[in-house]
Design a protein around this motif. Structure first.
Motif, mmCIF file in Angstrom:
data_model
loop_
_atom_site.group_PDB
_atom_site.id
_atom_site.type_symbol
_atom_site.label_atom_id
_atom_site.label_comp_id
_atom_site.label_asym_id
_atom_site.label_seq_id
_atom_site.Cartn_x
_atom_site.Cartn_y
_atom_site.Cartn_z
ATOM 1 N N ASP A 279 -3.317 5.467 -2.566
ATOM 2 C CA ASP A 279 -4.266 4.432 -2.400
ATOM 3 C C ASP A 279 -5.006 4.776 -0.937
ATOM 4 O OD1 ASP A 279 -2.695 2.921 -4.193
ATOM 5 O OD2 ASP A 279 -1.943 1.651 -2.934
ATOM 6 N N PRO B 176 -2.892 -1.699 -11.546
ATOM 7 C CA PRO B 176 -3.978 -1.745 -10.185
ATOM 8 C C PRO B 176 -4.022 -3.100 -9.776
ATOM 9 C CG PRO B 176 -5.198 -1.101 -12.239
ATOM 10 C CD PRO B 176 -3.913 -1.159 -12.687
ATOM 11 N N THR C 128 0.601 -1.290 -0.066
ATOM 12 C CA THR C 128 0.103 0.108 -0.095
ATOM 13 C C THR C 128 1.047 1.191 -0.133
ATOM 14 O OG1 THR C 128 -1.600 -1.094 1.352
ATOM 15 C CG2 THR C 128 -1.804 1.248 1.194
ATOM 16 N N SER D 170 -9.019 6.099 -1.024
ATOM 17 C CA SER D 170 -9.801 5.098 -0.215
ATOM 18 C C SER D 170 -10.463 5.656 1.007
ATOM 19 C CB SER D 170 -9.188 3.746 0.290
ATOM 20 O OG SER D 170 -8.698 3.111 -0.854
ATOM 21 N N ARG E 126 3.168 2.778 3.240
ATOM 22 C CA ARG E 126 2.004 3.590 3.278
ATOM 23 C C ARG E 126 2.034 5.202 3.344
ATOM 24 N NH1 ARG E 126 -1.963 1.802 6.266
ATOM 25 N NH2 ARG E 126 -2.765 3.840 6.844
ATOM 26 N N HIS F 218 -9.291 1.211 -2.708
ATOM 27 C CA HIS F 218 -8.299 0.043 -3.433
ATOM 28 C C HIS F 218 -8.385 -1.175 -2.686
ATOM 29 C CE1 HIS F 218 -6.077 3.187 -5.648
ATOM 30 N NE2 HIS F 218 -6.714 3.998 -5.119
#
Length: 513
Positions: free
Chosen positions: A330, A392, A326, A334, A365, A345
């Motif tokens: 993302d 993706p 991640t 989200s 992240r 995602h």
């Protein structure tokens, strides 16, 4: 040696991680935390400075985000941006009110060169404004340091207390000297040495994961893309054979991609990883049958991924940790950082409510795509793998508008393969941030070989981007587009029309769905 840190307190704006990114580019480590982070935890980080971000609400709204006023007593420099500037004014005795004229977009402002925040800058510059409310009166002890035609208090500060505020957004590229302003805050105002490098990030993540997992086992969701590949390298260096990389072939990959990923990651001479490939295409097709809504498709694919990973974890035995690649865009899209949900995602907002793992680890992240690539280079990954075209997690499921069928998958795989082949042949493949072919749900009348056709339209997409938060369409040479179009119509059955998408992000997303 522990790096100096500047903490960004998140009040819910869309560009908050961009602030952290700009500070890191100045060589200073930066973390993003919620605005209501407990004061003792904040103090424990020993920040050299604090930044209050923008946010979507008015300071006077019933649900306005208000931080602990004791933060101002910590004795560290503070910079407020947009909502953060209004918050500073409001909490310290100033006045915030609805502006006579709302400002959105590029705006000329006049700067006070005596401010450390604007050191080395000229008296005039262009910034990015986005506000309806504005500061009408600064708190006692503060001076106005910038103004625009419609915003008399575009920046203000109390240099003695080291509290600074700007109504505009220095973190976005549209603010011409924004990077210099944030660099001045980090290096001049906060006095940071600027000794942090991307190599430090990788080292810290490896040490943290080694301490967390110990002698335990972790399963990593490997797609073969940049993010999951870099995550795999970090975990491999942290826990070695305690890591198993599981590549789920959901039948929605690009043409021949499953075999290509396996050739890279199953080769013990290149990457010494525990690698498992799972053919789960039939179960994914069954779950997607009849589904047309793109958000629903993302949710279904996300949950099915997790179920496959849970099954593989049970086969391995005693796997407590689930690892994903991640990255920050993302999370933002989200809607997990107080921002609006743009799309889920599969590895973030697309996760089911229950996941049968002790903990999810996401070492990347807080990074943007270009930062992830830098980490990959630091870890010794092959440059071709690091610069690989993004793809993706839900794959062609979100590049096919409407229901996913075997015929549609075949069409978009073949069209995309032709497009990628011609882009590479033209020498454009390393110049474009992301490019792909997608399949619309539109059929139209055509003429081929003196016969009427009623077939699908394929859409080509190509964008320039570094962080994948914003993007603009690429001006591909007309002759290249003509050749791609001719080949797709002639070689891909079921297609009689090819379109090119000129829309940027925003207002569109990069994927077509």
């Amino acid at each position: 040696m522990k790096n100096e840190v500047i903490v960004v307190l998140d009040f819910g704006g869309q560009y908050n991680q961009l602030i952290a990114r700009r500070i890191r580019e100045a060589g200073v480590y930066c973390e993003v935390h919620p605005y209501d982070m407990p004061l003792e935890k904040l103090k424990a980080l020993a920040p050299k400075g604090l930044i209050f971000t923008g946010g979507p609400n008015s300071i006077y709204a019933a649900d306005a985000a208000i931080c602990d006023k004791a933060i101002f007593e910590m004795g560290v420099p503070i910079l407020g941006i947009c909502y953060g500037a209004q918050l500073i004014a409001h909490m310290l005795g100033g006045v915030v009110a609805k502006a006579k004229t709302s400002e959105y977009g590029r705006t000329a402002i006049s700067l006070n060169a005596n401010s450390k925040l604007f050191e080395s800058l000229n008296g005039e510059t262009i910034c990015w404004m986005s506000h309806t409310d504005a500061v009408k009166e600064v708190p006692a002890g503060f001076n106005i340091t910038a103004e625009s035609v419609d915003c008399p208090i575009a920046a203000f500060e109390n240099a003695a207390s080291k509290v600074y505020a700007v109504q505009f957004h220095p973190e976005v590229a549209h603010t011409e000297n924004g990077e210099m302003m944030l660099n001045n805050f980090a290096r001049v105002v906060c006095g940071c040495a600027g000794d942090w490098q991307m190599a430090d990030f990788a080292k810290e993540q490896i040490e943290a994961i080694r301490a967390k997992v110990g002698a335990g086992k972790a399963l990593l969701a490997l797609s073969g893309g940049v993010d999951s590949s870099v995550a795999a390298m970090i975990l491999s260096k942290a826990i070695g054979k305690g890591l198993t990389c599981v590549f789920v072939d959901h039948g929605l990959l690009r043409k021949n991609e499953g075999d290509e990923v396996e050739a890279i990651f199953a080769d013990k001479n290149k990457l010494d990883l525990n690698f498992i490939r799972v053919d789960a295409s039939k179960r994914f097709y069954a779950k997607l049958a009849g589904v047309t809504d793109p958000e629903a498709k993302r949710k279904i694919i996300g949950e099915e991924f997790i179920r496959v990973f849970e099954e593989e974890a049970k086969k391995i035995g005693a796997v407590d940790f689930f690892v994903q690649g991640t990255i920050y865009p993302d999370i933002i899209e989200s809607g997990l950082n107080k921002s609006a949900v743009i799309k889920s995602h599969h590895n973030v907002g697309g996760l089911p409510d229950y996941v049968d793992f002790k903990e999810i680890i996401e070492p990347l992240r807080l990074l943007f795509k270009d930062e992830v690539r830098k980490v990959g280079i630091e870890l010794g990954l092959d440059s071709k793998l690091v610069n690989r075209q993004p793809f993706p997690g839900p794959g062609l499921g979100i590049r096919i508008i409407g229901e996913v069928t075997a015929e549609k998958i075949r069409i978009v795989q073949d069209a995309d393969a032709i497009y990628r082949e011609e882009i590479a042949f033209a020498g454009l493949d390393e110049q474009i941030g992301q490019y792909f072919a997608a399949l619309t749900n539109m059929k139209s009348v055509g003429v081929m070989g003196d016969s009427r056709t009623y077939d699908y339209a394929v859409v080509l997409r190509a964008v320039e981007t570094s962080d994948f938060m914003t993007a603009k369409s690429v001006k591909i040479p007309w002759e290249v587009l003509e050749k791609v179009t001719t080949r797709i119509v002639n070689e891909v059955g079921g297609v009689n029309r090819v379109l090119y998408d000129l829309t940027g992000k925003p207002p569109a997303t990069i994927e077509l769905e």
